[in-house]
Motif scaffolding. Structure first.
Motif, PDB file in Angstrom:
ATOM      1  N   LEU A 134       0.819  -1.197   0.000  1.00 47.27           N
ATOM      2  CA  LEU A 134       0.000   0.000   0.000  1.00 47.27           C
ATOM      3  C   LEU A 134       0.858   1.253   0.000  1.00 47.27           C
ATOM      4  N   ASP A 135       0.328   2.312  -0.563  1.00 45.59           N
ATOM      5  CA  ASP A 135       0.932   3.638  -0.455  1.00 45.59           C
ATOM      6  C   ASP A 135       0.029   4.437   0.468  1.00 45.59           C
ATOM      7  N   VAL A 136       0.584   4.874   1.607  1.00 47.92           N
ATOM      8  CA  VAL A 136      -0.240   5.568   2.600  1.00 47.92           C
ATOM      9  C   VAL A 136       0.339   6.929   2.940  1.00 47.92           C
ATOM     10  N   ALA A 137      -0.552   7.860   3.199  1.00 47.02           N
ATOM     11  CA  ALA A 137      -0.128   9.173   3.675  1.00 47.02           C
ATOM     12  C   ALA A 137       0.481   9.003   5.063  1.00 47.02           C
ATOM     13  N   PRO A 138       1.487   9.783   5.389  1.00 44.56           N
ATOM     14  CA  PRO A 138       2.183   9.598   6.671  1.00 44.56           C
ATOM     15  C   PRO A 138       1.295   9.787   7.899  1.00 44.56           C
ATOM     16  N   TRP A 139       0.176  10.467   7.781  1.00 45.58           N
ATOM     17  CA  TRP A 139      -0.712  10.718   8.920  1.00 45.58           C
ATOM     18  C   TRP A 139      -1.850   9.710   9.025  1.00 45.58           C
ATOM     19  N   THR A 140      -1.900   8.718   8.153  1.00 53.37           N
ATOM     20  CA  THR A 140      -2.985   7.739   8.159  1.00 53.37           C
ATOM     21  C   THR A 140      -2.819   6.773   9.324  1.00 53.37           C
ATOM     22  N   THR A 141      -3.865   6.653  10.134  1.00 52.22           N
ATOM     23  CA  THR A 141      -3.808   5.682  11.225  1.00 52.22           C
ATOM     24  C   THR A 141      -4.062   4.283  10.681  1.00 52.22           C
ATOM     25  N   LEU A 142      -3.624   3.305  11.436  1.00 53.54           N
ATOM     26  CA  LEU A 142      -3.896   1.917  11.059  1.00 53.54           C
ATOM     27  C   LEU A 142      -5.405   1.689  10.982  1.00 53.54           C
ATOM     28  N   LEU A 143      -6.154   2.277  11.906  1.00 54.40           N
ATOM     29  CA  LEU A 143      -7.610   2.148  11.888  1.00 54.40           C
ATOM     30  C   LEU A 143      -8.197   2.660  10.578  1.00 54.40           C
ATOM     31  N   ASP A 144      -7.808   3.853  10.156  1.00 54.02           N
ATOM     32  CA  ASP A 144      -8.338   4.411   8.918  1.00 54.02           C
ATOM     33  C   ASP A 144      -7.902   3.600   7.705  1.00 54.02           C
TER      34      ASP A 144
END
Length: 178
Positions: free
Chosen positions: A34-44
């Motif tokens: 996955l490519d995730v934004a640095p502020w993304t929580t595991l929950l989101d």
């Protein structure tokens, strides 16, 4: 007077948004890149990106336990963990506890003991119970009460939740994960 005269940032380039970070997880046994934004929580990430909506967003401050999942076999509040910090981890959600058509022993105990009312907290309660039993520290009902104190139930199903966890503990298989 120039419009930039009072602007302390005048002459500097505009900041750019941080770029997404590539991460690899194993979620409920399946590899995910996955490519995730640095502020993304595991929950989101679990709920919004992977559409695993069994894990609930309750308080979003780590105070209710509705978002509890297992990371490398240990229970965590997924609302407090940034997804990028879990790169390489094994994540198990409520959706990953059953094996085929067979409920996990803790899930089965929750059904047998009627350990839920509205059901909103149930996924977090079950994941926390699995982690708790895997830790091996709960030797009594008082231990279970104390070690589950981070998981709240607004409906007050605590006596049945406690009975379900105790049943799984006595059977000796409640800490297993698929």
């Amino acid at each position: 007077m120039s419009s930039s005269a009072g602007d302390p940032g005048a002459g500097r380039p505009s900041p750019t948004a941080p770029s997404p970070h590539p991460i690899t997880l194993r979620v409920n046994g399946a590899p995910k890149q996955l490519d995730v934004a640095p502020w993304t929580t595991l929950l989101d990430l679990l709920r919004d990106t992977l559409e695993l909506t069994g894990t609930k967003k309750g308080c979003d401050h780590g105070q209710c336990g509705a978002c509890t999942v297992l990371v490398n076999g240990k229970r965590i509040n997924s609302c407090l963990s940034l997804a990028v910090t879990q790169d390489g981890a094994e994540v198990t959600t409520i959706e990953g506890l059953a094996s085929g058509g067979t409920l996990h022993p803790v899930q089965a105990a929750f059904v047998e003991k009627d350990a839920f009312q509205c059901g909103y907290c149930t996924p977090g309660q079950i994941c926390s119970a699995v982690g708790l039993l895997r830790e091996g520290r709960a030797q009594s009902l008082d231990d279970i009460r104390e070690l589950m104190s981070g998981n709240l139930c607004r409906c007050g199903a605590y006596p049945n939740i406690l009975a379900a966890i105790e049943q799984a503990r006595r059977q000796g298989n409640g800490g297993q994960t698929p």
